[in-house]
Design an enzyme around this catalytic site. Structure first.
Site, mmCIF file in Angstrom:
data_model
loop_
_atom_site.group_PDB
_atom_site.id
_atom_site.type_symbol
_atom_site.label_atom_id
_atom_site.label_comp_id
_atom_site.label_asym_id
_atom_site.label_seq_id
_atom_site.Cartn_x
_atom_site.Cartn_y
_atom_site.Cartn_z
ATOM 1 N N TYR A 255 -60.074 12.422 19.344
ATOM 2 C CA TYR A 255 -60.685 13.285 20.348
ATOM 3 C C TYR A 255 -61.742 12.487 21.093
ATOM 4 C CZ TYR A 255 -64.905 13.883 17.456
ATOM 5 O OH TYR A 255 -66.068 13.666 16.739
ATOM 6 N N CYS A 256 -62.253 13.063 22.162
ATOM 7 C CA CYS A 256 -63.358 12.457 22.911
ATOM 8 C C CYS A 256 -64.102 13.611 23.558
ATOM 9 C CB CYS A 256 -62.836 11.427 23.916
ATOM 10 S SG CYS A 256 -61.552 12.045 25.034
ATOM 11 N N GLY A 257 -64.426 13.497 24.838
ATOM 12 C CA GLY A 257 -65.062 14.616 25.508
ATOM 13 C C GLY A 257 -64.059 15.596 26.060
ATOM 14 N N GLY B 175 -60.279 14.680 26.015
ATOM 15 C CA GLY B 175 -58.911 14.261 25.727
ATOM 16 C C GLY B 175 -58.398 13.138 26.606
ATOM 17 N N LEU C 61 -64.456 17.670 22.778
ATOM 18 C CA LEU C 61 -65.807 18.204 22.634
ATOM 19 C C LEU C 61 -66.149 19.264 23.663
ATOM 20 C CD1 LEU C 61 -67.882 15.046 21.664
ATOM 21 C CD2 LEU C 61 -67.172 16.953 20.204
#
Length: 302
Positions: A258-260, A262, A287
Site C-alpha cells: 500500500y501507499c497513499g 495505490g 492510506l
C-alpha cells in the site's frame, strides 16, 4: 501463450521502437498530476492529458487515471473500476482481446506501473517502458504532439461497444480490501504489510494528502522510488534484489502493498514481480481510505 509479443513486465526503448508499428501492440501514456501536499489534507490531482498532447510517443493514447480509469463512486481517488467498467474504458483506448499493452508516463514510472497492475488484474498482457518518456527521448527517439484519433466504434451505432471485444478475466487476490488489510494487521489473516511511501510519509514526518499521518501498525517500509535509479529506470537485478531483500524474505508471504493512494505501491509490485514474486496483492484504498476512519490506528515515528 506461445505467440506472446511482450518479453516480460518491463521493456526498454529499443524494444518498443522496433515494434511501434505492430498492430498487436497498444501504447498508453498513463501520466497523471499529483503535486506534493503543502499541508495535511491537501489532495490535488489532475489529468495528464495536456502533458501527453504536448509530447508523446508516436501512436500512443492517453489513459486517464483520473477519468474513465477511476471509479468515481468510490470514497477515495484513483479507485480501480469494476472489471467490466475497466474493460470498457480500455476498449475505447484500442485495447482488445489479442492486443498487448506497453504503458509509460512522464512522471517517474509510478503511473505506468499503476496502469500495468490494473491491466494485469484483468489478465491483459502488459509491460512498462523502463524509464518512461524521458528514456525514450534521451535515446533520440521521435515524439509526436497533438491528439490521436480515437479507436473505431461500430459503424452507425454510436452507443455500441467497440468492434473488438475485451474480456476481463479478474485475477484472484490482485486487490486487497480494507477489511482484509485490517485482518492482516490484527494477525487474523496471513500476510506482510509493506508501505511504498517515501520514508517521511511512512514515519509521519512530512505533510500528507490525507486526514492523518503515519503507517498501518506492523508495516515494513519499502519506498517505491528507492527501487529506481537516478534516470527513473529500475535498479539492476542484483541491486534490486538486495534492496528488497533488506525488507522482505520469502517467509514474508503474501505481500500486501500500500501507499497513499495505490500508485507507488504498484511500482513496488512491479519490482517484486521482476524478482519473480507472485504472492503480491495491492491495497487499492491505501492510506487515503484507511486514515479516513479515526478508529483505525496509524503509527508515527517522526
Amino acid at each position: 501463450m506461445n505467440d506472446a509479443l511482450l518479453p516480460g513486465p518491463l521493456v526498454d526503448d529499443a524494444w518498443l521502437a522496433a515494434r511501434l508499428d505492430d498492430p498487436r501492440l497498444v501504447v498508453l501514456d498513463a501520466t497523471a498530476l499529483l503535486p506534493s501536499p503543502r499541508h495535511d489534507g491537501d489532495h490535488r490531482s489532475g489529468s495528464g492529458h495536456d502533458r501527453w498532447a504536448e509530447r508523446h510517443i508516436p501512436g500512443s493514447r492517453h489513459a486517464d487515471l483520473t477519468g474513465d480509469l477511476s471509479d468515481h463512486a468510490a470514497p477515495y481517488h484513483f479507485a480501480v473500476p469494476a472489471p467490466e467498467a475497466l474493460a470498457a474504458a480500455l476498449r475505447r483506448l484500442g485495447v482488445h482481446d489479442g492486443t498487448e499493452v506497453v504503458a509509460y508516463d512522464s512522471g517517474g514510472g509510478i503511473w505506468a506501473a499503476r496502469l500495468w497492475w490494473m491491466l494485469r488484474s484483468i489478465s491483459v498482457r502488459a509491460a512498462v517502458l523502463d524509464g518512461g518518456l524521458e528514456a525514450w527521448e534521451a535515446a533520440g527517439r521521435p515524439v509526436a504532439t497533438g491528439e490521436t484519433e480515437p479507436a473505431p466504434e461500430v459503424p452507425g451505432v454510436p452507443e455500441a461497444p467497440m468492434v473488438n471485444t475485451l474480456t476481463p478475466v479478474p485475477l484472484p487476490h490482485a486487490w486487497a480490501t480494507l477489511a482484509e488489510v485490517d485482518a492482516v494487521r490484527r494477525g487474523e489473516r496471513p500476510g506482510t504489510l509493506v508501505c511504498a511511501l517515501p520514508t517521511p510519509g511512512f514515519d509521519g514526518s512530512a505533510p500528507t494528502r490525507y486526514s492523518r499521518r503515519g503507517h498501518i501498525p506492523g508495516s515494513r517500509s519499502l519506498p517505491g522510488r528507492g527501487l529506481l535509479d537516478d534516470a527513473g529506470r529500475f535498479l539492476p537485478r542484483d541491486e534490486l534484489a538486495a534492496r528488497v531483500g533488506a525488507v522482505l524474505d520469502e517467509s514474508a508471504s503474501p505481500v500486501v502493498l500500500y501507499c497513499g493512494g495505490g500508485i507507488s505501491a504498484a511500482g513496488a509490485a512491479l519490482a517484486l514481480t521482476l524478482l519473480g514474486r507472485a504472492d503480491i496483492t495491492l491495497y487499492d484504498g491505501s492510506l487515503e481510505e484507511w486514515s479516513a476512519d479515526p478508529e483505525l490506528p496509524l503509527v508515527q515515528q517522526g
